[in-house]
Scaffold this motif. Structure first.
Motif, mmCIF file in Angstrom:
data_model
loop_
_atom_site.group_PDB
_atom_site.id
_atom_site.type_symbol
_atom_site.label_atom_id
_atom_site.label_comp_id
_atom_site.label_asym_id
_atom_site.label_seq_id
_atom_site.Cartn_x
_atom_site.Cartn_y
_atom_site.Cartn_z
ATOM 1 N N ALA A 1 0.841 -1.203 0.000
ATOM 2 C CA ALA A 1 0.000 0.000 0.000
ATOM 3 C C ALA A 1 0.874 1.251 0.000
ATOM 4 O O ALA A 1 0.540 2.256 -0.647
ATOM 5 N N GLY A 2 1.990 1.180 0.710
ATOM 6 C CA GLY A 2 2.930 2.302 0.706
ATOM 7 C C GLY A 2 3.538 2.525 -0.668
ATOM 8 O O GLY A 2 3.702 3.666 -1.121
ATOM 9 N N ILE A 3 3.879 1.447 -1.366
ATOM 10 C CA ILE A 3 4.416 1.537 -2.734
ATOM 11 C C ILE A 3 3.356 2.123 -3.675
ATOM 12 O O ILE A 3 3.653 2.996 -4.504
ATOM 13 N N ASP A 4 2.132 1.661 -3.510
ATOM 14 C CA ASP A 4 1.024 2.143 -4.345
ATOM 15 C C ASP A 4 0.862 3.658 -4.212
ATOM 16 O O ASP A 4 0.647 4.368 -5.195
ATOM 17 N N GLU A 5 0.989 4.144 -2.994
ATOM 18 C CA GLU A 5 0.867 5.577 -2.735
ATOM 19 C C GLU A 5 1.972 6.360 -3.457
ATOM 20 O O GLU A 5 1.727 7.373 -4.091
ATOM 21 N N LEU A 6 3.212 5.856 -3.353
ATOM 22 C CA LEU A 6 4.346 6.518 -4.016
ATOM 23 C C LEU A 6 4.198 6.460 -5.538
ATOM 24 O O LEU A 6 4.635 7.371 -6.249
ATOM 25 N N ALA A 7 3.581 5.391 -6.036
ATOM 26 C CA ALA A 7 3.469 5.193 -7.489
ATOM 27 C C ALA A 7 2.683 6.319 -8.160
ATOM 28 O O ALA A 7 2.831 6.557 -9.356
ATOM 29 N N ALA A 8 1.857 7.006 -7.393
ATOM 30 C CA ALA A 8 1.038 8.079 -7.958
ATOM 31 C C ALA A 8 1.845 9.355 -8.200
ATOM 32 O O ALA A 8 1.401 10.234 -8.938
ATOM 33 N N LEU A 9 3.026 9.476 -7.589
ATOM 34 C CA LEU A 9 3.804 10.718 -7.689
ATOM 35 C C LEU A 9 4.341 10.897 -9.110
ATOM 36 O O LEU A 9 4.766 9.930 -9.745
ATOM 37 N N PRO A 10 4.354 12.151 -9.611
ATOM 38 C CA PRO A 10 4.779 12.364 -11.004
ATOM 39 C C PRO A 10 6.252 12.040 -11.263
ATOM 40 O O PRO A 10 6.599 11.635 -12.367
ATOM 41 N N GLN A 11 7.126 12.219 -10.274
ATOM 42 C CA GLN A 11 8.556 11.943 -10.498
ATOM 43 C C GLN A 11 8.863 10.444 -10.402
ATOM 44 O O GLN A 11 9.987 10.032 -10.693
ATOM 45 N N VAL A 12 7.888 9.647 -9.996
ATOM 46 C CA VAL A 12 8.045 8.185 -9.981
ATOM 47 C C VAL A 12 7.637 7.675 -11.358
ATOM 48 O O VAL A 12 6.478 7.728 -11.745
ATOM 49 N N ARG A 13 8.619 7.195 -12.118
ATOM 50 C CA ARG A 13 8.402 6.841 -13.529
ATOM 51 C C ARG A 13 8.277 5.342 -13.725
ATOM 52 O O ARG A 13 8.009 4.893 -14.852
ATOM 53 N N GLY A 14 8.501 4.571 -12.670
ATOM 54 C CA GLY A 14 8.411 3.129 -12.836
ATOM 55 C C GLY A 14 8.157 2.422 -11.522
ATOM 56 O O GLY A 14 8.340 2.987 -10.434
ATOM 57 N N ILE A 15 7.704 1.163 -11.642
ATOM 58 C CA ILE A 15 7.495 0.280 -10.494
ATOM 59 C C ILE A 15 8.568 -0.805 -10.579
ATOM 60 O O ILE A 15 8.589 -1.613 -11.508
ATOM 61 N N GLY A 16 9.488 -0.792 -9.637
ATOM 62 C CA GLY A 16 10.573 -1.760 -9.649
ATOM 63 C C GLY A 16 11.667 -1.331 -8.687
ATOM 64 O O GLY A 16 11.635 -0.197 -8.198
ATOM 65 N N GLU A 17 12.602 -2.202 -8.323
ATOM 66 C CA GLU A 17 12.705 -3.435 -9.017
ATOM 67 C C GLU A 17 11.883 -4.509 -8.324
ATOM 68 O O GLU A 17 11.967 -4.707 -7.119
ATOM 69 N N THR A 18 11.136 -5.227 -9.162
ATOM 70 C CA THR A 18 10.303 -6.326 -8.712
ATOM 71 C C THR A 18 10.597 -7.504 -9.630
ATOM 72 O O THR A 18 11.377 -7.376 -10.558
ATOM 73 N N GLY A 19 9.986 -8.633 -9.380
ATOM 74 C CA GLY A 19 10.269 -9.802 -10.222
ATOM 75 C C GLY A 19 10.508 -11.027 -9.377
ATOM 76 O O GLY A 19 9.883 -11.184 -8.320
ATOM 77 N N LEU A 20 11.417 -11.879 -9.814
ATOM 78 C CA LEU A 20 11.700 -13.132 -9.116
ATOM 79 C C LEU A 20 13.201 -13.342 -9.013
ATOM 80 O O LEU A 20 13.947 -13.000 -9.928
ATOM 81 N N ASP A 21 13.626 -13.907 -7.889
ATOM 82 C CA ASP A 21 15.041 -14.203 -7.666
ATOM 83 C C ASP A 21 15.124 -15.586 -7.050
ATOM 84 O O ASP A 21 14.943 -15.749 -5.836
ATOM 85 N N HIS A 22 15.382 -16.582 -7.896
ATOM 86 C CA HIS A 22 15.477 -17.958 -7.392
ATOM 87 C C HIS A 22 16.881 -18.270 -6.897
ATOM 88 O O HIS A 22 17.138 -19.368 -6.421
#
Ligand SMILES: [Zn+2]
Ligand SMILES: [Zn+2]
Length: 291
Positions: A113-134
């Motif tokens: 939820a905290g990430i979601d809130e930051l994602a709305a900011l105009p200077q935030v241009r991407g969501i990451g780094e996310t993914g998988l690390d086996h």
């Protein structure tokens, strides 16, 4: 290289004639101030950096830093190795039992939820780094990692931001989850580590492939083969600094000012002039992060 050289910063490379961006860096893990790092990078033609968050505090810092500096864009996320730590607890820190009592899945939801809130900011241009690390996360953490990855994909799509993927020894599962969820419009594989076959799959899907200093390593021929088949309009360059310092400076601290070293090695692999590749990479990064 003599051991005493390990603590000496590599020298400034010859400046690029066409300015590019470092598409993935961690200024908060590097020596010196943000201003120093940006000035040093700009002096060799690296005029833009994408500052990547790995946990909630780091993502807040990335957003604040991007707000304060024209040359910095932010991405925000819980790293694929961070999500299991939130759910299960850090095996080296507080007890796993304690983490479960503190929330487990609910704690992950709160962080998301905290990430979601930051994602709305105009200077935030991407969501990451996310993914998988086996590689770093064992089987007990896979469920949390996948849940977190899927949630980040949803956040990226809802906010119309780029998705920045960390894929370590998890190529097939990353591609599968992207297919299952439906990929956002713009996807960047950071520190691209697949082979030429995967590069063809990424190219067909329109995914950007960001190459780091390890493309210069002697044992990295499969990575160079992948770069060779990656379409020039989908190629980015990054440092992932302070990690993955390009040859011949392997083992020393990496920083955005070393992008020209990697870019020159990439131009050779692609059979392009340095200026032509830099022109493509600059346009690609701006398109990927929509700035
Ligand atoms: Zn990564
Ligand atoms: Zn990174």
């Amino acid at each position: 290289m003599a051991p005493q050289d390990k603590n000496t910063p590599p020298p400034l490379p010859e400046p690029l004639r066409v300015a590019v961006a470092d598409s993935h860096t961690h200024l908060d893990m590097q020596e010196g101030s943000v201003e120093e790092a940006l000035a040093k990078a700009a002096s060799v033609g690296v005029t833009t950096v994408v500052q990547v968050g790995c946990d909630l505090a780091g993502s807040r810092w990335a957003a604040e830093t991007a707000a304060a500096h024209e040359a910095v864009h932010a991405t925000v996320a819980l790293h694929p190795n961070e999500a299991p730590r939130i759910v299960l607890g850090d095996p080296d820190g507080w007890s796993r039992q304690g983490a479960r009592e503190a929330g487990g899945d609910a704690a992950l939801d709160a962080a998301l939820a905290g990430i979601d809130e930051l994602a709305a900011l105009p200077q935030v241009r991407g969501i990451g780094e996310t993914g998988l690390d086996h590689f770093r996360t064992g089987p007990e953490g896979i469920a949390a990692q996948e849940r977190s990855f899927r949630a980040h994909i949803e956040i990226a799509k809802r906010h119309g931001k780029a998705l920045v993927i960390h894929d370590r020894e998890a190529h097939d599962d990353v591609l599968r989850i992207l297919r299952e969820e439906g990929a956002p419009e713009r996807v960047v594989f950071h520190c691209y580590s697949g082979d030429a076959d995967m590069a063809r799959i990424c190219a067909a899907a329109g995914y950007f492939m960001s190459f780091a200093g390890n493309v210069t390593f002697k044992n990295a021929q499969p990575l160079r083969d992948a770069l060779a088949v990656a379409p020039p309009e989908l190629v980015l360059v990054e440092t992932d600094a302070p990690f993955l310092t390009p040859a011949p400076y392997r083992g020393r601290a990496n920083a955005p000012y070393l992008v020209p070293v990697t870019l020159r090695a990439m131009a050779e692999v692609k059979g392009m002039t340095e200026d032509a590749l830099a022109t493509a990479v600059a346009a690609n990064t701006a398109r990927a992060f929509d700035y």
